[in-house]
Scaffold this motif. Structure first.
Motif, PDB file in Angstrom:
ATOM      1  N   HIS A 194      -0.925  -1.749  -0.171  1.00 14.60           N
ATOM      2  CA  HIS A 194      -2.118  -1.095  -0.692  1.00 14.60           C
ATOM      3  C   HIS A 194      -2.817  -0.379   0.461  1.00 14.60           C
ATOM      4  CE1 HIS A 194      -2.247  -3.150  -4.715  1.00 14.60           C
ATOM      5  NE2 HIS A 194      -1.229  -3.709  -4.094  1.00 14.60           N
ATOM      6  N   ALA A 195      -3.178   0.876   0.242  1.00 14.10           N
ATOM      7  CA  ALA A 195      -3.699   1.703   1.329  1.00 14.10           C
ATOM      8  C   ALA A 195      -4.922   2.496   0.901  1.00 14.10           C
ATOM      9  CB  ALA A 195      -2.610   2.660   1.812  1.00 14.10           C
ATOM     10  N   GLY A 196      -5.942   2.482   1.757  1.00 15.56           N
ATOM     11  CA  GLY A 196      -7.114   3.314   1.533  1.00 15.56           C
ATOM     12  C   GLY A 196      -6.787   4.784   1.717  1.00 15.56           C
ATOM     13  N   GLU A 197      -5.914   5.076   2.660  1.00 15.52           N
ATOM     14  CA  GLU A 197      -5.438   6.438   2.921  1.00 15.52           C
ATOM     15  C   GLU A 197      -3.909   6.404   2.929  1.00 15.52           C
ATOM     16  OE1 GLU A 197      -7.264   8.615   6.130  1.00 15.52           O
ATOM     17  OE2 GLU A 197      -9.122   7.457   5.917  1.00 15.52           O
ATOM     18  N   TRP A 240       6.604   9.310  -6.119  1.00 10.88           N
ATOM     19  CA  TRP A 240       7.226   9.040  -7.405  1.00 10.88           C
ATOM     20  C   TRP A 240       6.517   9.857  -8.467  1.00 10.88           C
ATOM     21  CZ3 TRP A 240       6.414   4.606 -11.201  1.00 10.88           C
ATOM     22  CH2 TRP A 240       7.517   4.484 -12.057  1.00 10.88           C
ATOM     23  N   GLY A 241       7.072  11.044  -8.754  1.00 11.59           N
ATOM     24  CA  GLY A 241       6.481  11.944  -9.743  1.00 11.59           C
ATOM     25  C   GLY A 241       5.093  12.374  -9.329  1.00 11.59           C
ATOM     26  N   GLU A 242       4.222  12.537 -10.302  1.00  7.55           N
ATOM     27  CA  GLU A 242       2.850  12.962 -10.040  1.00  7.55           C
ATOM     28  C   GLU A 242       1.914  11.780  -9.814  1.00  7.55           C
ATOM     29  OE1 GLU A 242       1.907  16.174  -9.586  1.00  7.55           O
ATOM     30  OE2 GLU A 242       4.069  16.491  -9.701  1.00  7.55           O
ATOM     31  N   ALA A 243       2.397  10.586 -10.083  1.00 10.71           N
ATOM     32  CA  ALA A 243       1.561   9.394  -9.903  1.00 10.71           C
ATOM     33  C   ALA A 243       1.259   9.181  -8.421  1.00 10.71           C
ATOM     34  CB  ALA A 243       2.290   8.171 -10.462  1.00 10.71           C
ATOM     35  N   PRO A 244       0.103   8.610  -8.106  1.00 13.17           N
ATOM     36  CA  PRO A 244      -0.196   8.296  -6.704  1.00 13.17           C
ATOM     37  C   PRO A 244       0.564   7.034  -6.282  1.00 13.17           C
ATOM     38  CG  PRO A 244      -2.018   7.602  -8.075  1.00 13.17           C
ATOM     39  CD  PRO A 244      -1.022   8.288  -8.976  1.00 13.17           C
ATOM     40  N   TYR A 245       1.882   7.167  -6.174  1.00 13.06           N
ATOM     41  CA  TYR A 245       2.758   6.044  -5.849  1.00 13.06           C
ATOM     42  C   TYR A 245       3.911   6.569  -5.010  1.00 13.06           C
ATOM     43  CZ  TYR A 245       5.120   1.575  -6.455  1.00 13.06           C
ATOM     44  OH  TYR A 245       5.695   0.357  -6.224  1.00 13.06           O
ATOM     45  N   TRP A 246       4.233   5.854  -3.951  1.00 13.80           N
ATOM     46  CA  TRP A 246       5.336   6.224  -3.075  1.00 13.80           C
ATOM     47  C   TRP A 246       6.355   5.100  -3.072  1.00 13.80           C
ATOM     48  CZ3 TRP A 246       0.375   7.404  -2.659  1.00 13.80           C
ATOM     49  CH2 TRP A 246       0.013   8.711  -2.346  1.00 13.80           C
ATOM     50  N   ARG A 292      -5.343   1.861  -2.554  1.00 17.83           N
ATOM     51  CA  ARG A 292      -6.089   0.606  -2.684  1.00 17.83           C
ATOM     52  C   ARG A 292      -7.201   0.786  -3.712  1.00 17.83           C
ATOM     53  NH1 ARG A 292      -6.021  -3.341   0.628  1.00 17.83           N
ATOM     54  NH2 ARG A 292      -5.511  -2.150   2.493  1.00 17.83           N
ATOM     55  N   VAL A 293      -7.396  -0.237  -4.528  1.00 19.50           N
ATOM     56  CA  VAL A 293      -8.507  -0.295  -5.467  1.00 19.50           C
ATOM     57  C   VAL A 293      -9.484  -1.315  -4.894  1.00 19.50           C
ATOM     58  CG1 VAL A 293      -9.221  -0.867  -7.803  1.00 19.50           C
ATOM     59  CG2 VAL A 293      -7.029   0.283  -7.414  1.00 19.50           C
ATOM     60  N   GLY A 294     -10.658  -0.882  -4.529  1.00 22.89           N
ATOM     61  CA  GLY A 294     -11.634  -1.778  -3.935  1.00 22.89           C
ATOM     62  C   GLY A 294     -11.659  -1.637  -2.423  1.00 22.89           C
ATOM     63  N   PRO A 295     -12.472  -2.461  -1.771  1.00 17.36           N
ATOM     64  CA  PRO A 295     -12.642  -2.350  -0.321  1.00 17.36           C
ATOM     65  C   PRO A 295     -11.425  -2.882   0.430  1.00 17.36           C
ATOM     66  CG  PRO A 295     -13.888  -4.208  -1.147  1.00 17.36           C
ATOM     67  CD  PRO A 295     -13.338  -3.499  -2.343  1.00 17.36           C
ATOM     68  N   PRO A 296     -11.235  -2.409   1.658  1.00 18.22           N
ATOM     69  CA  PRO A 296     -10.135  -2.922   2.475  1.00 18.22           C
ATOM     70  C   PRO A 296     -10.444  -4.346   2.944  1.00 18.22           C
ATOM     71  CG  PRO A 296     -11.481  -1.446   3.781  1.00 18.22           C
ATOM     72  CD  PRO A 296     -12.012  -1.396   2.358  1.00 18.22           C
ATOM     73  N   GLY A 344      -5.646  -2.110   7.369  1.00 17.81           N
ATOM     74  CA  GLY A 344      -6.222  -3.447   7.424  1.00 17.81           C
ATOM     75  C   GLY A 344      -5.328  -4.538   6.871  1.00 17.81           C
ATOM     76  N   ASN A 345      -4.098  -4.195   6.460  1.00 21.03           N
ATOM     77  CA  ASN A 345      -3.161  -5.171   5.919  1.00 21.03           C
ATOM     78  C   ASN A 345      -2.453  -5.917   7.046  1.00 21.03           C
ATOM     79  OD1 ASN A 345      -3.462  -4.275   3.134  1.00 21.03           O
ATOM     80  ND2 ASN A 345      -2.338  -2.465   3.774  1.00 21.03           N
ATOM     81  N   ILE A 346      -2.256  -7.215   6.871  1.00 24.54           N
ATOM     82  CA  ILE A 346      -1.527  -8.022   7.845  1.00 24.54           C
ATOM     83  C   ILE A 346      -0.060  -8.079   7.446  1.00 24.54           C
ATOM     84  CG2 ILE A 346      -1.239 -10.358   8.770  1.00 24.54           C
ATOM     85  CD1 ILE A 346      -4.256 -10.694   8.536  1.00 24.54           C
TER      86      ILE A 346
END
Length: 129
Positions: free
Chosen positions: A10-13, A32-38, A55-59, A113-115
Motif C-alpha cells: 500500500h502506497a501513498g505515492e 493493470w488496465g485503468e485501475a490504480p493497481y500495479w 493507500r487508503v487512510g494515513p501512512p 512507511g511500510n516495514i
C-alpha cells in the motif's frame, strides 16, 4: 495446507514506491488496465508475485509497531541490499541480526512507511551474541 500466493504493498505515492522497489530489488511493475493497481513481478523461480495499490487512510506512523504481515525478501548480499534501500530513499528499521542456522536478517522501511524484511540465507549463521 494453504500457502500465500500474492502480496500487496500500500502506497501513498504509488509511482514513488514503484521507483523504490524497482531500484532496490529490480522488480517489474505493470499497470493493470485503468485501475490504480500495479502488478509486481518479483522474478523467476520460487517465490510469489504481488500488487501495489494506493493507500487508503494515513501512512504508518514512524516507529509504530507492525500492524499486519512483514514481507521478507531473500537477497544474496544483505549489506549491499541495505545500501540500495538507503540509496533509494528507504531506511533501516531493525539492524542486521543473525538467525542461527538460517541467515542474516534486517528490517527496513520503504518510502511509504511500510516495514519489510530482507534475509541473506546462511546455514552457518551463528547465534546472536
Amino acid at each position: 495446507m494453504p500457502r500465500p500466493v500474492h502480496f500487496e504493498i500500500h502506497a501513498g505515492e504509488p509511482e514513488r514506491a514503484v521507483a523504490f522497489y524497482s531500484a532496490v530489488f529490480g522488480w517489474k511493475f505493470e499497470r493493470w488496465g485503468e485501475a490504480p493497481y500495479w502488478v509486481i513481478s518479483t522474478g523467476e523461480g520460487n517465490g510469489i508475485d504481488g500488487g501495489l495499490v494506493p493507500r487508503v487512510g494515513p501512512p504508518p506512523a514512524e516507529s509504530a509497531p507492525v500492524h499486519g504481515y512483514v514481507n521478507t525478501i531473500a537477497v544474496t548480499d544483505l549489506d549491499a541490499a541495505l545500501a540500495s534501500v538507503n540509496d533509494a530513499g528507504g531506511s533501516l528499521a531493525l539492524p542486521k541480526n543473525s538467525v542461527p542456522g538460517v541467515g542474516w536478517l534486517a528490517y527496513c522501511t520503504d518510502t511509504e512507511g511500510n516495514i519489510f524484511g530482507m534475509l541473506q540465507p546462511d546455514s552457518e549463521a551463528p547465534a546472536p551474541g
